[in-house]
Enzyme design. Structure first.
Site, PDB file in Angstrom:
ATOM      1  N   ARG A  41      28.473  66.025  24.612  1.00  0.00           N
ATOM      2  CA  ARG A  41      27.717  65.527  25.570  1.00  0.00           C
ATOM      3  C   ARG A  41      28.204  64.884  26.323  1.00  0.00           C
ATOM      4  N   HIS A  74      28.018  52.980  30.909  1.00  0.00           N
ATOM      5  CA  HIS A  74      27.370  52.292  30.085  1.00  0.00           C
ATOM      6  C   HIS A  74      27.311  50.993  31.263  1.00  0.00           C
ATOM      7  N   TYR A 119      32.317  56.659  27.702  1.00  0.00           N
ATOM      8  CA  TYR A 119      33.447  56.212  26.629  1.00  0.00           C
ATOM      9  C   TYR A 119      35.320  57.281  26.804  1.00  0.00           C
ATOM     10  N   GLU A 122      28.809  58.513  29.070  1.00  0.00           N
ATOM     11  CA  GLU A 122      28.450  56.884  29.289  1.00  0.00           C
ATOM     12  C   GLU A 122      29.416  56.220  29.476  1.00  0.00           C
ATOM     13  N   GLN A 136      14.006  45.912  23.394  1.00  0.00           N
ATOM     14  CA  GLN A 136      13.735  44.272  22.641  1.00  0.00           C
ATOM     15  C   GLN A 136      14.260  44.378  21.500  1.00  0.00           C
TER      16      GLN A 136
HETATM   17  P1  FAD Z   1      -2.877  37.305  22.475  1.00  0.00           P
HETATM   18  O1  FAD Z   1      -2.296  38.837  23.251  1.00  0.00           O
HETATM   19  O2  FAD Z   1      -2.766  36.540  23.217  1.00  0.00           O
HETATM   20  O3  FAD Z   1      -3.860  38.389  21.616  1.00  0.00           O
HETATM   21  C1  FAD Z   1      -5.156  36.839  21.047  1.00  0.00           C
HETATM   22  C2  FAD Z   1      -6.337  37.539  21.363  1.00  0.00           C
HETATM   23  O4  FAD Z   1      -7.555  36.362  20.686  1.00  0.00           O
HETATM   24  C3  FAD Z   1      -7.351  37.920  22.730  1.00  0.00           C
HETATM   25  O5  FAD Z   1      -7.229  38.772  22.853  1.00  0.00           O
HETATM   26  C4  FAD Z   1      -7.925  36.770  22.629  1.00  0.00           C
HETATM   27  O6  FAD Z   1      -9.126  37.028  23.445  1.00  0.00           O
HETATM   28  C5  FAD Z   1      -7.794  36.956  21.774  1.00  0.00           C
HETATM   29  N1  FAD Z   1      -9.062  35.497  20.807  1.00  0.00           N
HETATM   30  C6  FAD Z   1      -8.714  34.193  20.715  1.00  0.00           C
HETATM   31  N2  FAD Z   1     -10.172  33.745  20.217  1.00  0.00           N
HETATM   32  C7  FAD Z   1     -10.607  34.214  20.110  1.00  0.00           C
HETATM   33  C8  FAD Z   1     -12.042  33.594  19.222  1.00  0.00           C
HETATM   34  N3  FAD Z   1     -12.610  32.669  18.674  1.00  0.00           N
HETATM   35  N4  FAD Z   1     -12.827  35.233  19.454  1.00  0.00           N
HETATM   36  C9  FAD Z   1     -12.714  36.002  19.354  1.00  0.00           C
HETATM   37  N5  FAD Z   1     -11.580  36.867  19.930  1.00  0.00           N
HETATM   38  C10 FAD Z   1     -10.264  35.897  20.733  1.00  0.00           C
HETATM   39  N6  FAD Z   1       6.403  40.486  25.223  1.00  0.00           N
HETATM   40  C11 FAD Z   1       7.158  40.694  24.875  1.00  0.00           C
HETATM   41  O7  FAD Z   1       7.483  41.135  23.359  1.00  0.00           O
HETATM   42  N7  FAD Z   1       7.735  42.213  25.978  1.00  0.00           N
HETATM   43  C12 FAD Z   1       7.253  42.090  26.889  1.00  0.00           C
HETATM   44  O8  FAD Z   1       7.633  42.174  27.898  1.00  0.00           O
HETATM   45  C13 FAD Z   1       6.008  41.235  27.105  1.00  0.00           C
HETATM   46  N8  FAD Z   1       5.263  40.986  28.264  1.00  0.00           N
HETATM   47  C14 FAD Z   1       4.457  40.008  28.965  1.00  0.00           C
HETATM   48  C15 FAD Z   1       3.839  39.643  30.076  1.00  0.00           C
HETATM   49  C16 FAD Z   1       3.109  39.944  30.216  1.00  0.00           C
HETATM   50  C17 FAD Z   1       2.168  39.910  31.987  1.00  0.00           C
HETATM   51  C18 FAD Z   1       2.817  38.517  29.442  1.00  0.00           C
HETATM   52  C19 FAD Z   1       1.419  37.596  30.216  1.00  0.00           C
HETATM   53  C20 FAD Z   1       2.666  39.118  28.564  1.00  0.00           C
HETATM   54  C21 FAD Z   1       3.957  39.314  27.949  1.00  0.00           C
HETATM   55  N9  FAD Z   1       4.572  39.303  26.891  1.00  0.00           N
HETATM   56  C22 FAD Z   1       5.956  40.692  26.481  1.00  0.00           C
HETATM   57  C23 FAD Z   1       4.011  38.493  25.678  1.00  0.00           C
HETATM   58  C24 FAD Z   1       3.044  39.021  24.341  1.00  0.00           C
HETATM   59  O9  FAD Z   1       2.041  39.944  25.363  1.00  0.00           O
HETATM   60  C25 FAD Z   1       2.595  38.886  23.538  1.00  0.00           C
HETATM   61  O10 FAD Z   1       3.486  38.047  22.717  1.00  0.00           O
HETATM   62  C26 FAD Z   1       1.361  39.175  22.778  1.00  0.00           C
HETATM   63  O11 FAD Z   1       0.681  39.448  23.632  1.00  0.00           O
HETATM   64  C27 FAD Z   1       1.404  37.755  21.251  1.00  0.00           C
HETATM   65  O12 FAD Z   1       0.360  38.062  20.802  1.00  0.00           O
HETATM   66  P2  FAD Z   1      -0.783  37.878  19.979  1.00  0.00           P
HETATM   67  O13 FAD Z   1      -1.894  38.858  19.458  1.00  0.00           O
HETATM   68  O14 FAD Z   1      -0.458  36.455  18.551  1.00  0.00           O
HETATM   69  O15 FAD Z   1      -1.959  36.768  21.101  1.00  0.00           O
HETATM   70  P1  NAP Z   2       8.756  31.158  28.790  1.00  0.00           P
HETATM   71  O1  NAP Z   2       9.797  32.488  28.586  1.00  0.00           O
HETATM   72  O2  NAP Z   2       8.694  30.015  27.855  1.00  0.00           O
HETATM   73  O3  NAP Z   2       9.240  30.794  29.877  1.00  0.00           O
HETATM   74  C1  NAP Z   2       8.201  29.436  30.570  1.00  0.00           C
HETATM   75  C2  NAP Z   2       8.505  28.802  31.905  1.00  0.00           C
HETATM   76  O4  NAP Z   2       8.660  27.745  32.762  1.00  0.00           O
HETATM   77  C3  NAP Z   2       9.943  28.318  31.872  1.00  0.00           C
HETATM   78  O5  NAP Z   2      10.756  28.841  32.865  1.00  0.00           O
HETATM   79  C4  NAP Z   2       9.949  27.125  31.609  1.00  0.00           C
HETATM   80  O6  NAP Z   2      11.602  26.335  32.425  1.00  0.00           O
HETATM   81  C5  NAP Z   2       9.441  26.622  32.480  1.00  0.00           C
HETATM   82  N1  NAP Z   2       8.541  24.921  31.792  1.00  0.00           N
HETATM   83  C6  NAP Z   2       7.947  25.264  30.562  1.00  0.00           C
HETATM   84  N2  NAP Z   2       7.106  23.644  30.798  1.00  0.00           N
HETATM   85  C7  NAP Z   2       7.245  23.490  31.668  1.00  0.00           C
HETATM   86  C8  NAP Z   2       6.344  22.313  32.061  1.00  0.00           C
HETATM   87  N3  NAP Z   2       6.249  21.097  31.628  1.00  0.00           N
HETATM   88  N4  NAP Z   2       6.283  22.471  33.929  1.00  0.00           N
HETATM   89  C9  NAP Z   2       6.080  23.626  34.209  1.00  0.00           C
HETATM   90  N5  NAP Z   2       7.675  24.268  34.022  1.00  0.00           N
HETATM   91  C10 NAP Z   2       7.790  24.334  32.910  1.00  0.00           C
HETATM   92  O7  NAP Z   2       7.590  31.386  28.512  1.00  0.00           O
HETATM   93  P2  NAP Z   2       6.603  31.962  29.981  1.00  0.00           P
HETATM   94  O8  NAP Z   2       7.534  32.902  30.602  1.00  0.00           O
HETATM   95  O9  NAP Z   2       5.403  32.259  29.374  1.00  0.00           O
HETATM   96  O10 NAP Z   2       6.864  33.464  28.410  1.00  0.00           O
HETATM   97  C11 NAP Z   2       6.120  34.181  27.095  1.00  0.00           C
HETATM   98  C12 NAP Z   2       6.970  34.648  26.534  1.00  0.00           C
HETATM   99  O11 NAP Z   2       6.667  35.739  26.691  1.00  0.00           O
HETATM  100  C13 NAP Z   2       8.043  34.959  26.351  1.00  0.00           C
HETATM  101  O12 NAP Z   2       8.663  33.721  25.362  1.00  0.00           O
HETATM  102  C14 NAP Z   2       8.525  36.072  26.293  1.00  0.00           C
HETATM  103  O13 NAP Z   2       9.407  36.715  25.551  1.00  0.00           O
HETATM  104  C15 NAP Z   2       7.236  36.442  26.289  1.00  0.00           C
HETATM  105  N6  NAP Z   2       7.622  37.748  27.526  1.00  0.00           N
HETATM  106  C16 NAP Z   2       8.835  39.030  27.270  1.00  0.00           C
HETATM  107  C17 NAP Z   2       9.202  39.751  28.648  1.00  0.00           C
HETATM  108  C18 NAP Z   2       9.906  40.704  28.582  1.00  0.00           C
HETATM  109  O14 NAP Z   2      10.325  40.494  29.411  1.00  0.00           O
HETATM  110  N7  NAP Z   2      10.972  40.644  27.087  1.00  0.00           N
HETATM  111  C19 NAP Z   2       7.965  39.132  29.375  1.00  0.00           C
HETATM  112  C20 NAP Z   2       7.912  38.764  29.868  1.00  0.00           C
HETATM  113  C21 NAP Z   2       6.449  38.031  29.080  1.00  0.00           C
HETATM  114  P3  NAP Z   2      11.885  25.130  33.010  1.00  0.00           P
HETATM  115  O15 NAP Z   2      11.591  24.308  31.618  1.00  0.00           O
HETATM  116  O16 NAP Z   2      13.461  25.282  33.046  1.00  0.00           O
HETATM  117  O17 NAP Z   2      10.957  24.565  33.992  1.00  0.00           O
HETATM  118 FE1  SF4 Z   3      12.955  49.573  20.971  1.00  0.00          FE
HETATM  119 FE2  SF4 Z   3      10.594  50.382  19.519  1.00  0.00          FE
HETATM  120 FE3  SF4 Z   3      11.198  49.144  22.117  1.00  0.00          FE
HETATM  121 FE4  SF4 Z   3      11.107  52.027  21.953  1.00  0.00          FE
HETATM  122  S1  SF4 Z   3       9.312  50.526  21.067  1.00  0.00           S
HETATM  123  S2  SF4 Z   3      12.772  50.049  22.863  1.00  0.00           S
HETATM  124  S3  SF4 Z   3      12.328  51.133  20.074  1.00  0.00           S
HETATM  125  S4  SF4 Z   3      12.026  48.431  20.539  1.00  0.00           S
END
Ligand code: FAD
Ligand code: NAP
Ligand code: SF4
Length: 702
Positions: A234, A272, A186, A184, A359
């Site tokens: 390692r 790294h 080191y 790695e 994360q």
């Molecule tokens: P949600 O996942 O939005 O779930 C809410 C649920 O409530 C939905 O299934 C909806 O259908 C249901 N619901 C709403 N209203 C009702 C109702 N009245 N009755 C019954 N059901 C209802 N996060 C990460 O940490 N790492 C990542 O790499 C990452 N990548 C992402 C990539 C993408 C493309 C997207 C879209 C999101 C990503 N996220 C990631 C974000 C992550 O998925 C969200 O932070 C997380 O899903 C939030 O969880 P939640 O349970 O609060 O809401």
């Molecule tokens: P986000 O990270 O808050 O990004 C939103 C983007 O939209 C920013 O670039 C913001 O930048 C822009 N924006 C905000 N308000 C706007 C407006 N009114 N008009 C135009 N642009 C606007 O949110 P997200 O991409 O929806 O992701 C949601 C969450 O999912 C994140 O917080 C993240 O933690 C999680 N997630 C994580 C991963 C991962 O790989 N770890 C991957 C996907 C999602 P400007 O304001 O500068 O334009």
């Molecule tokens: Fe780290 Fe847990 Fe994500 Fe695995 S699932 S990479 S142990 S935070």
């Protein structure tokens, strides 16, 4: 221990009575003086519990929990043999009896639970984040601010003695062995590579000289601890940096390390500072088992392989295929301490799988916070957070089966509550169903498989296709109602936003909307980056919704090696070759209003991968955007002072989200106890780590 004494015991084959599903993985491993109960090694991982003033009780509880889960052999996070070798000021070290005594509580706890544990001795060399850094030469690393001082010959002799003394102290502390970190990038690895070793004395110059430190450390450690102590080395088997070792040199060193007294050789992949992702979720499962396999037959001691092995069937396949004698996994034991026990009981479908997101583990460590796990927030909090059965069973409604609702519902039901989980969609998972469609994020499916099984095991009543309303909830007679209804995409105000070419990320990822050849993405957050990856990956369609182990597919692995320039040809020094990036099927423009670096808020340990990936695929980044109009011609904006037209066919809005709480007011007015979690609580900076943790936290309080 000599090579001859272990050679005969290395390849214990599955015998009669072997496990029906995992005969190789769960076979014991006889090291001569000790028999490990299976072929599972919990790899070294710094979690932030390794240092402190008194006995290391939190670290003890953390390892005890994993020992109870039947891991064959565990290795601690790196402990330095002296001050210069520490990762940072006051970083963990073992150079005196007091420091050894602090660890006694760890080894006692592990042994009480029937486990075995080795301590990793890690000298950081030029990776040290403090002014006392040393190295073979005064060559600064790109990942530390501090330029190292070149060790003198006397300094080298002292360092070797410090390794030996540290190993003897670890033995005194009750450890079953030590692992010497030689990979790695080191200190030991720095001596081996020409990029960091510019010496002209007997520790520099030719390969024999450059690898002298590695061999002398192993020899000194073996002499200090005697023959009946596990000594893992390692070895960097694929440096992935310029000036790394050739395969011929690696074989030669492996043999000399064995002769010097090592009992196990572990595989190290990549320095790294390497610009190749080696453990992130996009890395195909078991992507580096071939590296270890190349050494098979070259040495007599057991070989351990590692990197992106997270499920028992993958581990079994690697061992049965003869790639290695043992499997190292680290993060999978943060995600599930009972991983081995579940494999033993043929209950792999109950494993909470590490999705390799980094994360809550590595990103925390880089932010100087205690590690934990996105899918298992209890990890590293064993002394502070336990989940107990309830005294009085209550009737609970959870609305929304995204990560927050799933975590809350299954934890509450597991404690004994009567839980009904309502989900509007036809499947559980919420936004994870979109996340898992992003190429390289197939692992996210495993979390949904885990929760699906937990719903069955804990007796949650799941109501899919049920968009529940406030009246139904009020009439249901629930003692508590949890709103985990997630988020809605933010509506942005731009002239022409209703144009037919405007889509939201939900339309693209869930709705299968058609996207043209030229695209502008509004919003460069996590989702904007993911959508850009999706739209520029020529294989996105075939990976759309593929199962997590699709990454085992050889074509997928070949694409990963090509895209990141990994050479499998043993003649290539360091294992690096030219990148062969797939041609993007689209021209993509990723836009944000801020003038900061796009993707700055992405994970510390993975953000660079996303940025590099989009750069390699030719994605155009636009910062400081002031959006003016969307029309038939495209997206009109000011980029700083400059007026521009992005001539695109499709505009995808990824501008963040707003909480979805339409039920909240009516339920609160009814006087029922109502709780908000996940995106329904706060949408800003929401991620699955917070959603799952908050769901579990509430469930322990209900
Ligand atoms: P949600 O996942 O939005 O779930 C809410 C649920 O409530 C939905 O299934 C909806 O259908 C249901 N619901 C709403 N209203 C009702 C109702 N009245 N009755 C019954 N059901 C209802 N996060 C990460 O940490 N790492 C990542 O790499 C990452 N990548 C992402 C990539 C993408 C493309 C997207 C879209 C999101 C990503 N996220 C990631 C974000 C992550 O998925 C969200 O932070 C997380 O899903 C939030 O969880 P939640 O349970 O609060 O809401
Ligand atoms: P986000 O990270 O808050 O990004 C939103 C983007 O939209 C920013 O670039 C913001 O930048 C822009 N924006 C905000 N308000 C706007 C407006 N009114 N008009 C135009 N642009 C606007 O949110 P997200 O991409 O929806 O992701 C949601 C969450 O999912 C994140 O917080 C993240 O933690 C999680 N997630 C994580 C991963 C991962 O790989 N770890 C991957 C996907 C999602 P400007 O304001 O500068 O334009
Ligand atoms: Fe780290 Fe847990 Fe994500 Fe695995 S699932 S990479 S142990 S935070």
């Amino acid at each position: 221990m000599s090579a001859e004494s272990t050679a005969a015991t290395t390849h214990s084959k599955p015998t009669e009575g072997a496990h029906p599903l995992y005969p190789h993985l769960l076979a014991p491993l006889d090291l001569g003086h000790v028999v490990l109960k299976n072929r599972v090694l919990m790899g070294s991982m710094h979690v932030g519990l390794e240092h402190g003033l008194g006995p290391l009780t939190k670290m003890a509880a953390y390892f005890q929990r994993r020992a109870e889960g039947d891991v064959g052999l565990m290795v601690t996070g790196g402990v330095a043999p002296n001050t210069a070798g520490t990762t940072m000021p006051l970083g963990g070290k073992m150079s005196n009896r007091l420091e050894a005594w602090q660890h006694k509580v760890v080894t006692d706890a592990v042994h009480e639970a029937g486990g075995r544990i080795a301590m990793q001795i890690l000298h950081t060399g030029r990776y040290a984040y403090h002014p006392f850094a040393v190295g073979p030469s005064a060559v600064k690393s790109p990942i530390s601010l501090f330029k190292p001082r070149a060790l003198s010959q006397r300094g080298i002799r002292k360092t070797i003695k410090d390794f030996a003394d540290c190993a003897a102290l670890a033995q005194h502390a009750g450890y079953d062995g030590v692992e010497i970190m030689g990979s790695e990038g080191y200190l030991i690895n720095q001596f081996i590579a020409t990029r960091t070793n510019k010496r002209s004395d007997s520790y520099g110059g030719d390969y024999d000289n450059r690898s002298r430190l590695a061999v002398e450390v192993v020899r000194a450690v073996r002499a200090a601890v005697g023959p009946e102590f596990i000594l893992i080395f390692r070895l960097s088997m694929l440096d992935l940096v310029e000036g790394g070792s050739s395969f011929e040199e690696i074989v030669d060193l492996a043999r000399r390390i064995e002769a010097a007294g090592a009992s196990i050789l572990n595989t190290g992949i990549g320095w790294h500072e390497a610009r190749v992702p080696t453990i992130a979720t996009l890395v195909p499962r078991a992507a580096f088992a071939w590296v270890t396999r190349r050494l098979k037959g070259e040495v007599g001691i057991p070989l351990v392989t590692s990197n992106r092995i997270n499920m028992p069937d993958v581990a079994e396949r690697v061992l049965a295929g003869g790639d290695a004698d043992m499997i190292s996994m680290a993060r999978p034991f943060l995600a599930d301490p009972d991983w081995v026990k579940k494999a033993e009981a043929s209950r792999a479908d109950e494993i909470n799988t590490c999705i390799a997101c980094n994360q809550a583990c590595l990103d925390h460590i880089f932010a100087r916070k205690r590690a934990t796990c996105l899918v298992n927030p209890l990890a590293c909090y064993e002394t502070e957070w336990q989940i107990h059965p309830v005294k009085a069973r209550r009737k609970i409604a959870v609305v929304g089966a995204g990560p927050a609702g799933l975590s809350c519902a299954t934890t509450a039901a597991g404690r004994g509550h009567d839980v009904t989980l309502f989900e509007a969609a036809a499947q559980i998972g919420g936004q994870f169903n979109m996340a898992r469609k992003i190429p390289g994020k197939q692992e996210f499916s495993e979390t949904l498989r885990y929760y699906g099984r937990q719903i069955e095991l804990t007796g949650v009543t799941l109501k899919l296709d049920t968009k529940v309303d406030a009246d139904t909830l009020i009439a249901g007679g629930f003692d508590a109602i949890v709103l985990a209804t997630g988020v809605s995409p933010r509506q942005v105000r731009i002239a022409g936003i209703d144009h037919a070419k405007v889509l939201s990320y939900v339309d693209v990822l869930s709705g299968g909307a058609k996207v043209g050849p030229r695209v502008a993405i509004i919003g460069a957050g996590g989702i904007g980056f993911d959508v850009a990856e999706f739209l520029t990956d020529p294989h996105a369609a075939e990976l759309h919704g593929a199962p997590a182990d699709a990454t085992l597919n050889p074509e997928n692995a070949a694409r990963y090696y090509a895209e990141w320039g990994i050479a499998q040809d043993p003649a290539v020094r360091g294992g690096l070759t030219e990148l062969d990036v797939p041609k993007s099927p689209r021209e993509v423009h990723l836009c944000q209003r801020r003038t900061t670096r796009p993707g700055a808020a992405l994970g510390k340990t993975t953000g660079w991968i996303h940025r590099a990936s989009l750069k390699n695929r030719g994605v155009y980044l636009h910062v400081g955007c002031d959006y003016q109009l969307i029309d038939d011609a495209g997206l009109h904006l000011f980029e700083g002072e400059e007026s521009r037209l992005l001539a695109v066919d499709t505009v995808v809005v990824c501008a963040g989200q707003e909480p979805r709480r339409e039920l909240h007011a009516a339920l609160t007015a009814s006087g029922r106890p109502v709780h908000l979690i996940g995106g329904a609580d706060v949408a800003g900076e929401l991620d699955a780590k917070r959603a799952i943790r908050q769901g579990m936290q509430l469930a322990t309080e209900l």
